[in-house]
Write a protein that holds these residues in place. Structure first.
Motif, mmCIF file in Angstrom:
data_model
loop_
_atom_site.group_PDB
_atom_site.id
_atom_site.type_symbol
_atom_site.label_atom_id
_atom_site.label_comp_id
_atom_site.label_asym_id
_atom_site.label_seq_id
_atom_site.Cartn_x
_atom_site.Cartn_y
_atom_site.Cartn_z
ATOM 1 N N PHE A 1 39.637 49.503 33.482
ATOM 2 C CA PHE A 1 38.798 49.291 34.669
ATOM 3 C C PHE A 1 38.864 47.855 35.165
ATOM 4 C CE2 PHE A 1 37.263 53.014 32.519
ATOM 5 C CZ PHE A 1 37.112 53.898 33.570
ATOM 6 N N GLY A 2 39.617 47.023 34.434
ATOM 7 C CA GLY A 2 39.771 45.633 34.859
ATOM 8 C C GLY A 2 38.711 44.745 34.258
ATOM 9 N N ASN B 1 38.309 55.964 37.954
ATOM 10 C CA ASN B 1 38.748 54.936 38.891
ATOM 11 C C ASN B 1 39.155 55.516 40.229
ATOM 12 O OD1 ASN B 1 38.907 52.157 38.553
ATOM 13 N ND2 ASN B 1 40.391 52.361 36.891
ATOM 14 N N SER C 1 37.571 41.745 43.818
ATOM 15 C CA SER C 1 36.696 42.900 43.986
ATOM 16 C C SER C 1 35.809 42.866 45.220
ATOM 17 C CB SER C 1 35.799 43.058 42.765
ATOM 18 O OG SER C 1 36.532 43.668 41.744
ATOM 19 N N ASP D 1 32.815 42.235 36.075
ATOM 20 C CA ASP D 1 32.575 41.928 37.486
ATOM 21 C C ASP D 1 32.555 40.432 37.805
ATOM 22 O OD1 ASP D 1 32.511 44.583 37.843
ATOM 23 O OD2 ASP D 1 30.319 44.744 37.928
ATOM 24 N N ARG E 1 33.250 51.554 34.476
ATOM 25 C CA ARG E 1 33.422 51.582 33.012
ATOM 26 C C ARG E 1 32.216 52.264 32.366
ATOM 27 N NH1 ARG E 1 36.415 47.164 31.975
ATOM 28 N NH2 ARG E 1 34.837 45.845 32.929
ATOM 29 N N SER F 1 36.243 39.037 38.330
ATOM 30 C CA SER F 1 37.148 39.900 39.087
ATOM 31 C C SER F 1 37.235 39.386 40.530
ATOM 32 C CB SER F 1 36.604 41.334 39.031
ATOM 33 O OG SER F 1 37.421 42.178 39.778
ATOM 34 N N SER G 1 32.010 48.735 41.417
ATOM 35 C CA SER G 1 32.518 47.595 40.645
ATOM 36 C C SER G 1 33.166 48.075 39.342
ATOM 37 C CB SER G 1 31.378 46.631 40.332
ATOM 38 O OG SER G 1 30.607 47.156 39.271
ATOM 39 N N ASN G 2 33.977 47.204 38.731
ATOM 40 C CA ASN G 2 34.669 47.536 37.473
ATOM 41 C C ASN G 2 33.677 47.958 36.382
ATOM 42 O OD1 ASN G 2 36.872 46.631 38.858
ATOM 43 N ND2 ASN G 2 37.201 44.779 37.635
ATOM 44 N N ASP G 3 32.605 47.169 36.229
ATOM 45 C CA ASP G 3 31.644 47.460 35.158
ATOM 46 C C ASP G 3 30.898 48.774 35.402
ATOM 47 O OD1 ASP G 3 32.251 45.248 33.615
ATOM 48 O OD2 ASP G 3 30.831 43.958 34.655
ATOM 49 N N LYS H 1 37.767 49.687 47.690
ATOM 50 C CA LYS H 1 37.099 49.943 46.431
ATOM 51 C C LYS H 1 35.633 50.252 46.717
ATOM 52 C CE LYS H 1 36.702 47.497 42.186
ATOM 53 N NZ LYS H 1 37.381 46.741 41.194
#
Ligand SMILES: [Fe+2]
Ligand SMILES: [Fe+2]
Length: 335
Positions: free
Chosen positions: A210-211, A147, A220, A214, A237, A217, A232-234, A229
């Motif tokens: 990671f939240g 992250n 984001s 996507d 991850r 979110s 993306s979270n995915d 950022k």
């Protein structure tokens, strides 16, 4: 004064000169510094993110400090103490970065101990075994690195610079966790079982760090447009899982996901369904240790009151002394 630019979508939008300068700096991948003008939304979003991050470092000291007095050897105790102390340092760098945006330390602390501020829900899970020190280092600090490495390039200067130092320390944290697990996995059947059981408990919560996915979110897209950022979270991850699979093979532990498989087409590891209900439960304060973590933080704040008062009294004495020396010097110079 305004200047007019035509963004990609065609319609002409008027920006103030300051706003245009801000947009140009972001566009050029340059850094925004505390002296620069910035949109209120950018400032607010950074204060939220940086203070949540700082709170996570501070609350994150608790699940591990739980094991300092019970570490299995002097060497392990010294390493764990250094690691927990690093986390306190990370909290301090981050509170300082948030202060450059006008947030006060008192307000941030009050919000945390009043239970109004968020911190990473991973720290609301219990640490019943020594192997959890290994899993936290390997999985939790490992997820933090994935992250945080891109955050070293965050558009806000003080945040990005704090992250550079933090990331160097986090990689030591991850290695020490890996090494604890490796030692246990080379030990007795009971030790191996302890390590596997711990990995089973920490694997999914670490992926949740990671939240949300996507498409769920909300902040984001804006955060990526502002270059706070970068991924993306995915996406992050996925990178994390790709990194874990070969490391799990070296350790000899099984990642607790029976759907985990290598996708020849994408050359990535496809993972099974994440139980987001659990994530939202813990986030809503119903995790195993939420209340205990906050109470401990409140008690520590109360216990530290005399230190803060003594430091403030000392600082005002020093200021008074400096002022009286200055007055004497001025009087001597004038006579
Ligand atoms: Fe940290
Ligand atoms: Fe760490």
């Amino acid at each position: 004064m305004t200047s007019t630019i035509t963004p990609d979508r065609g319609a002409a939008v008027a920006f103030s000169v300051e706003e245009q300068q801000f947009n140009d700096l972001i566009e050029a991948d340059s850094r925004i510094e505390p002296r620069d003008w910035m949109p209120e939304g950018y400032r607010r979003s950074l204060v939220r993110q940086i203070s949540q991050h700082a709170h996570s470092e501070i609350i994150g000291m608790q699940p591990e400090s739980n094991w300092i007095t019970r570490a299995p050897s002097l060497k392990r105790k010294a390493i764990l103490m250094a690691k927990v102390q690093d986390e306190a340092g990370h909290g301090l760098y981050l509170y300082s970065a948030a202060q450059t945006l006008g947030a006060t330390r008192d307000d941030m602390t009050d919000a945390l101990i009043a239970g109004k501020a968020r911190y990473s829900s991973i720290f609301n899970y219990p640490t019943p075994s020594w192997a959890d020190m290994g899993s936290i280092g390997w999985l939790v600090d490992g997820a933090a690195i994935c992250n945080q490495v891109p955050l070293c390039r965050a558009s806000y200067g003080p945040y990005g610079r704090a992250m550079v130092r933090i990331c160097k320390e986090e990689s030591f944290h991850q290695r020490q966790g890996f090494e604890i697990l490796l030692e246990l996995m080379q030990g007795t059947a009971e030790q191996r079982q302890m390590a596997q059981d711990s990995v089973d408990r920490w694997y999914w919560p670490a992926l949740m760090m990671f939240g949300p996915p996507d498409d769920d979110s909300p902040n984001s897209a804006q955060s990526m447009a502002w270059k706070i950022k970068r991924h993306s979270n995915d996406e992050l991850r996925q990178r994390f899982v790709n990194m874990l699979v070969p490391q799990a093979a070296v350790l000899g532990v099984t990642l607790p996901d029976s759907d985990l498989h290598f996708n020849e087409e994408t050359q990535q590891w496809d993972l099974g369904e994440i139980d987001w209900t659990e994530f939202h439960e813990v986030l809503a304060g119903r995790g195993a240790n939420n209340a205990q973590r906050l109470q401990r933080r409140r008690d520590a704040h109360e216990e530290g009151r005399w230190v803060r008062e003594a430091a403030a009294a000392y600082a005002s004495k020093q200021t008074a002394r400096k002022e009286s020396t200055l007055t004497t010097e001025l009087e001597t110079a004038a006579s």
